[in-house]
Write a protein that holds these residues in place. Structure first.
Motif, PDB file in Angstrom:
ATOM      1  N   GLU A 194       4.306 -14.738   7.116  1.00  0.00           N
ATOM      2  CA  GLU A 194       3.304 -14.092   6.259  1.00  0.00           C
ATOM      3  C   GLU A 194       2.819 -14.976   5.116  1.00  0.00           C
ATOM      4  N   VAL A 195       3.507 -16.083   4.860  1.00  0.00           N
ATOM      5  CA  VAL A 195       3.262 -16.870   3.650  1.00  0.00           C
ATOM      6  C   VAL A 195       1.796 -17.286   3.483  1.00  0.00           C
ATOM      7  N   GLN A 196       1.100 -17.575   4.549  1.00  0.00           N
ATOM      8  CA  GLN A 196      -0.306 -17.976   4.458  1.00  0.00           C
ATOM      9  C   GLN A 196      -1.171 -16.872   3.847  1.00  0.00           C
ATOM     10  N   ASP A 197      -0.799 -15.617   4.073  1.00  0.00           N
ATOM     11  CA  ASP A 197      -1.561 -14.485   3.549  1.00  0.00           C
ATOM     12  C   ASP A 197      -1.308 -14.251   2.061  1.00  0.00           C
ATOM     13  N   TYR A 198      -0.300 -14.910   1.507  1.00  0.00           N
ATOM     14  CA  TYR A 198       0.097 -14.658   0.121  1.00  0.00           C
ATOM     15  C   TYR A 198      -0.056 -15.886  -0.767  1.00  0.00           C
ATOM     16  N   ILE A 199      -0.984 -16.765  -0.424  1.00  0.00           N
ATOM     17  CA  ILE A 199      -1.297 -17.918  -1.274  1.00  0.00           C
ATOM     18  C   ILE A 199      -2.572 -17.581  -2.034  1.00  0.00           C
ATOM     19  N   ASN A 200      -2.489 -17.631  -3.375  1.00  0.00           N
ATOM     20  CA  ASN A 200      -3.661 -17.274  -4.176  1.00  0.00           C
ATOM     21  C   ASN A 200      -4.629 -18.442  -4.309  1.00  0.00           C
ATOM     22  N   GLU A 201      -5.706 -18.242  -5.068  1.00  0.00           N
ATOM     23  CA  GLU A 201      -6.759 -19.257  -5.200  1.00  0.00           C
ATOM     24  C   GLU A 201      -6.275 -20.529  -5.885  1.00  0.00           C
ATOM     25  N   ASN A 202      -5.137 -20.460  -6.582  1.00  0.00           N
ATOM     26  CA  ASN A 202      -4.562 -21.648  -7.232  1.00  0.00           C
ATOM     27  C   ASN A 202      -3.519 -22.344  -6.366  1.00  0.00           C
ATOM     28  N   GLY A 203      -3.339 -21.860  -5.133  1.00  0.00           N
ATOM     29  CA  GLY A 203      -2.375 -22.460  -4.218  1.00  0.00           C
ATOM     30  C   GLY A 203      -0.944 -22.020  -4.454  1.00  0.00           C
ATOM     31  N   ILE A 204      -0.750 -20.961  -5.224  1.00  0.00           N
ATOM     32  CA  ILE A 204       0.591 -20.455  -5.539  1.00  0.00           C
ATOM     33  C   ILE A 204       0.910 -19.282  -4.616  1.00  0.00           C
ATOM     34  N   ILE A 205       2.140 -19.273  -4.110  1.00  0.00           N
ATOM     35  CA  ILE A 205       2.581 -18.151  -3.272  1.00  0.00           C
ATOM     36  C   ILE A 205       2.896 -16.971  -4.184  1.00  0.00           C
ATOM     37  N   VAL A 206       2.206 -15.857  -3.966  1.00  0.00           N
ATOM     38  CA  VAL A 206       2.421 -14.653  -4.766  1.00  0.00           C
ATOM     39  C   VAL A 206       3.354 -13.704  -4.011  1.00  0.00           C
ATOM     40  N   PRO A 207       4.048 -12.833  -4.745  1.00  0.00           N
ATOM     41  CA  PRO A 207       4.969 -11.899  -4.086  1.00  0.00           C
ATOM     42  C   PRO A 207       4.240 -10.908  -3.183  1.00  0.00           C
ATOM     43  N   LYS A 208       4.954 -10.436  -2.205  1.00  0.00           N
ATOM     44  CA  LYS A 208       4.479  -9.374  -1.318  1.00  0.00           C
ATOM     45  C   LYS A 208       4.818  -8.055  -2.016  1.00  0.00           C
ATOM     46  N   ILE A 209       3.805  -7.210  -2.250  1.00  0.00           N
ATOM     47  CA  ILE A 209       4.009  -5.949  -2.954  1.00  0.00           C
ATOM     48  C   ILE A 209       3.720  -4.794  -2.008  1.00  0.00           C
ATOM     49  N   THR A 210       4.664  -3.861  -1.960  1.00  0.00           N
ATOM     50  CA  THR A 210       4.502  -2.638  -1.180  1.00  0.00           C
ATOM     51  C   THR A 210       4.688  -1.461  -2.113  1.00  0.00           C
ATOM     52  N   LEU A 211       3.796  -0.490  -2.034  1.00  0.00           N
ATOM     53  CA  LEU A 211       3.940   0.771  -2.741  1.00  0.00           C
ATOM     54  C   LEU A 211       4.515   1.745  -1.726  1.00  0.00           C
ATOM     55  N   MET A 212       5.805   2.035  -1.890  1.00  0.00           N
ATOM     56  CA  MET A 212       6.577   2.712  -0.850  1.00  0.00           C
ATOM     57  C   MET A 212       6.738   4.210  -1.112  1.00  0.00           C
ATOM     58  N   SER A 213       6.615   4.980  -0.057  1.00  0.00           N
ATOM     59  CA  SER A 213       6.879   6.419  -0.093  1.00  0.00           C
ATOM     60  C   SER A 213       8.382   6.645  -0.046  1.00  0.00           C
ATOM     61  N   LEU A 214       8.880   7.650  -0.768  1.00  0.00           N
ATOM     62  CA  LEU A 214      10.304   7.991  -0.697  1.00  0.00           C
ATOM     63  C   LEU A 214      10.604   8.809   0.552  1.00  0.00           C
ATOM     64  N   ASN A 215       9.650   9.624   0.957  1.00  0.00           N
ATOM     65  CA  ASN A 215       9.795  10.450   2.155  1.00  0.00           C
ATOM     66  C   ASN A 215       9.554   9.550   3.363  1.00  0.00           C
ATOM     67  N   ARG A 216      10.595   9.173   4.063  1.00  0.00           N
ATOM     68  CA  ARG A 216      10.459   8.215   5.165  1.00  0.00           C
ATOM     69  C   ARG A 216       9.708   8.804   6.357  1.00  0.00           C
ATOM     70  N   GLU A 217       9.471  10.111   6.378  1.00  0.00           N
ATOM     71  CA  GLU A 217       8.593  10.686   7.398  1.00  0.00           C
ATOM     72  C   GLU A 217       7.141  10.319   7.104  1.00  0.00           C
ATOM     73  N   CYS A 218       6.893   9.834   5.899  1.00  0.00           N
ATOM     74  CA  CYS A 218       5.544   9.428   5.488  1.00  0.00           C
ATOM     75  C   CYS A 218       5.457   7.911   5.342  1.00  0.00           C
ATOM     76  N   GLU A 219       6.303   7.195   6.066  1.00  0.00           N
ATOM     77  CA  GLU A 219       6.315   5.731   5.994  1.00  0.00           C
ATOM     78  C   GLU A 219       4.936   5.146   6.289  1.00  0.00           C
ATOM     79  N   HIS A 220       4.170   5.822   7.140  1.00  0.00           N
ATOM     80  CA  HIS A 220       2.826   5.348   7.476  1.00  0.00           C
ATOM     81  C   HIS A 220       1.880   5.392   6.271  1.00  0.00           C
TER      82      HIS A 220
END
Length: 171
Positions: A126-152
């Motif tokens: 995934e690293v290629q998708d997370y390189i910003n305009e300055n060439g720095i690798i930025v963290p992967k951020i997920t906003l996660m549901s607590l109800n795992r039936e709503c993982e989608h």
């Protein structure tokens, strides 16, 4: 009986317990505080458009409001169940930063969400998708549901899209 009386005295002095009289008693009403509660809810599910401004001032007993509360916002949906339920008011400390694993209110591409903030390093694939305009690798951020039936309904923040932390949920 002496031990029970001692426990009762400790509880009463802690302020966590007040004995009730069988004859009825008058208790002073608890002091209240007004909190700004936004009309537009934050989604615990698909995003809700974030509209600034429309709110009402609601009075709550001061003991119910966490220290640091700047405003309240209603939850919309079930993806944060069982911790938060649909239409529940959550109390938010307005801040631009949040720690990994905390529950927050976020704006992503104009939509408001209440989710768990998860930040991690992107995998090698995934690293290629997370390189910003300055060439720095930025963290992967997920906003996660607590109800795992709503993982989608988890939100995967894509670099280059509008994303900001509105605040930290305190309750």
């Amino acid at each position: 009986m002496n031990l029970l009386q001692l426990f009762k005295e400790v509880l009463v002095s802690s302020g966590q317990y007040a004995p009730r009289s069988r004859r009825g008693s008058y208790a002073e009403p608890e002091e209240e505080i007004e909190v700004k509660v936004y009309d537009e809810p934050a989604a615990a599910g698909p995003g809700n458009p974030l509209s600034e401004g429309s709110f009402e001032m609601v009075s709550y007993p001061i003991s119910l409001i966490p220290e640091g509360t700047d405003f309240g916002i209603r939850v919309s949906g079930v993806s944060m169940y069982p911790r938060y339920v649909d239409r529940q008011v959550v109390y938010v400390e307005q801040t631009g930063e949040i720690y990994n694993g905390e529950i927050g209110v976020f704006c992503y591409d104009g939509e408001a969400y209440i989710k768990k903030y998860v930040q991690e390093q992107p995998s090698a694939a995934e690293v290629q998708d997370y390189i910003n305009e300055n060439g720095i690798i930025v963290p992967k951020i997920t906003l996660m549901s607590l109800n795992r039936e709503c993982e989608h309904l988890d939100v995967h923040v894509t670099p280059g899209h509008e994303f900001r932390v509105i605040g930290r949920v305190l309750n």
